[in-house]
Design a protein around this motif. Sequence first.
Motif, PDB file in Angstrom:
ATOM      1  N   ALA A   1     -16.002  32.388 -16.651  1.00 27.05           N
ATOM      2  CA  ALA A   1     -15.766  32.618 -18.015  1.00 27.05           C
ATOM      3  C   ALA A   1     -14.838  31.528 -18.535  1.00 27.05           C
ATOM      4  CB  ALA A   1     -15.477  34.037 -18.545  1.00 27.05           C
ATOM      5  N   CYS A  32     -11.628  40.415 -22.523  1.00 26.28           N
ATOM      6  CA  CYS A  32     -12.944  40.310 -23.155  1.00 26.28           C
ATOM      7  C   CYS A  32     -12.962  39.848 -24.444  1.00 26.28           C
ATOM      8  CB  CYS A  32     -13.576  41.915 -23.135  1.00 26.28           C
ATOM      9  SG  CYS A  32     -13.630  42.683 -21.547  1.00 26.28           S
ATOM     10  N   ASP A  46     -19.334  42.057 -18.108  1.00 24.67           N
ATOM     11  CA  ASP A  46     -19.511  40.687 -17.735  1.00 24.67           C
ATOM     12  C   ASP A  46     -18.387  40.135 -17.144  1.00 24.67           C
ATOM     13  OD1 ASP A  46     -22.159  40.944 -19.072  1.00 24.67           O
ATOM     14  OD2 ASP A  46     -21.462  40.120 -20.845  1.00 24.67           O
ATOM     15  N   LEU A  47     -17.222  40.269 -17.226  1.00 24.91           N
ATOM     16  CA  LEU A  47     -15.931  39.806 -16.443  1.00 24.91           C
ATOM     17  C   LEU A  47     -15.485  40.778 -15.329  1.00 24.91           C
ATOM     18  CD1 LEU A  47     -13.548  39.184 -19.560  1.00 24.91           C
ATOM     19  CD2 LEU A  47     -15.265  37.623 -18.081  1.00 24.91           C
ATOM     20  N   ASP A  61     -14.786  36.627 -25.248  1.00 21.56           N
ATOM     21  CA  ASP A  61     -15.939  36.676 -26.095  1.00 21.56           C
ATOM     22  C   ASP A  61     -16.872  37.067 -25.206  1.00 21.56           C
ATOM     23  OD1 ASP A  61     -17.726  37.396 -28.226  1.00 21.56           O
ATOM     24  OD2 ASP A  61     -18.458  35.259 -28.259  1.00 21.56           O
ATOM     25  N   LYS A  62     -16.691  38.238 -24.077  1.00 23.73           N
ATOM     26  CA  LYS A  62     -17.394  38.742 -23.049  1.00 23.73           C
ATOM     27  C   LYS A  62     -17.203  40.154 -23.040  1.00 23.73           C
ATOM     28  CE  LYS A  62     -18.665  34.991 -20.951  1.00 23.73           C
ATOM     29  NZ  LYS A  62     -19.956  34.448 -20.615  1.00 23.73           N
ATOM     30  N   LYS A  63     -18.361  41.065 -22.804  1.00 22.13           N
ATOM     31  CA  LYS A  63     -18.332  42.333 -22.618  1.00 22.13           C
ATOM     32  C   LYS A  63     -17.578  42.577 -21.200  1.00 22.13           C
ATOM     33  CE  LYS A  63     -22.828  43.205 -24.619  1.00 22.13           C
ATOM     34  NZ  LYS A  63     -24.177  43.706 -24.163  1.00 22.13           N
TER      35      LYS A  63
END
Length: 69
Positions: free
Chosen positions: A14, A55, A64-65, A59-61
């Motif tokens: 990310a 997050c 997603d991380l 800017d990730k859910k």
Amino acid sequence: MSEELILKNRLKVARAEKNISQGELARMVGVSRQTISSIETGHFNPTAKLALIFCIALDKKFEDLFYFD
């Protein structure tokens, strides 16, 4: 559950997508660069609060991380 769940993360991926260094991410979320390194290598698991701050910063859910392996 008899098997041990190991929390893994995609922080390094990310960061690369956003062209952010460990030091930059550390400053963004209020921790040391060493903490970022320890989390990325799996030597340290972030608190729920810090995980959610990642997050927001990236800017990730959450899913997603972070994931279980």
